[in-house]
Design an enzyme around this catalytic site. Sequence first.
Site, PDB file in Angstrom:
ATOM      1  CB  CYS A  46      -0.936   0.043   1.360  1.00  0.00           C
ATOM      2  SG  CYS A  46      -1.899  -1.277   1.344  1.00  0.00           S
TER       3      CYS A  46
HETATM    4  C1  BEZ Z   1       0.480  -4.861   1.909  1.00  0.00           C
HETATM    5  O1  BEZ Z   1       0.096  -3.604   1.344  1.00  0.00           O
HETATM    6  O2  BEZ Z   1       1.872  -4.697   1.814  1.00  0.00           O
HETATM    7  C2  BEZ Z   1      -0.376  -5.702   2.330  1.00  0.00           C
HETATM    8  C3  BEZ Z   1      -1.334  -5.526   3.121  1.00  0.00           C
HETATM    9  C4  BEZ Z   1      -2.215  -6.481   3.388  1.00  0.00           C
HETATM   10  C5  BEZ Z   1      -1.817  -7.845   3.205  1.00  0.00           C
HETATM   11  C6  BEZ Z   1      -0.894  -8.083   2.631  1.00  0.00           C
HETATM   12  C7  BEZ Z   1       0.056  -6.995   2.123  1.00  0.00           C
END
Ligand code: BEZ
Length: 212
Positions: A46
């Site tokens: 994210c």
């Molecule tokens: C991420 O944004 O890295 C992420 C968020 C939730 C689960 C897996 C990855």
Amino acid sequence: MASIKIGDIAPDFNAESTRGPISFHQWLGDSWGILFSHPKTFTPVCTTELGTVARLKDEFARRQIKVIGLSVDNSDDQIAWEGDIAETQGQQVDFPMISDAQREVASLYEMIHPNASDTLTVRSVYVIDPNKKIRLTLTYPASTGRDFNEILRAIDSLQLTDARKVATPANWKVGDDVIILPAIDDEKAAELFPEGWDAKKPYLRVVKLAAK
Ligand code: BEZ
């Protein structure tokens, strides 16, 4: 609740955001909009996505697109996270994020897919046109970051095909040849495209677009 489909009016809502309260339709105004969810603050994928969207600011503005993110977090966390995004991605987030800790908007837009996670949103994208219609949806899992250049490319196609009687082929990019809509007969096509086209099949008429 029935799922949100292409052609539906984007559901309206009031919500808190990192830039204060937002009334969604009013905030959209006459612009195109992208509403996209990200699973959680302070998560790695994210963080890169939000830096990427911030970096594409001029590309969104050129197409008259307003961008708004969403996560099921409170705005204090989201604002603190913006500092990390600036530090690690070299981009200040300058668009709002909906602070949907109660998951009201996430539920309305079906951004929680319980068989994937019953607490986090998936990576949803809703492209909304100036009439507030849903024009494109995408759903990616949490582990896969999205390609925002592809979203811009798809919006280029939507904006072009709204304006001209054409469709865009696979992997099309601005400037490439397009396809005359099957609903346009050859007589009408001759009016619209006087320079002619390449009929590979009667239903596959490829045309170069003169600039308008
Ligand atoms: C991420 O944004 O890295 C992420 C968020 C939730 C689960 C897996 C990855």
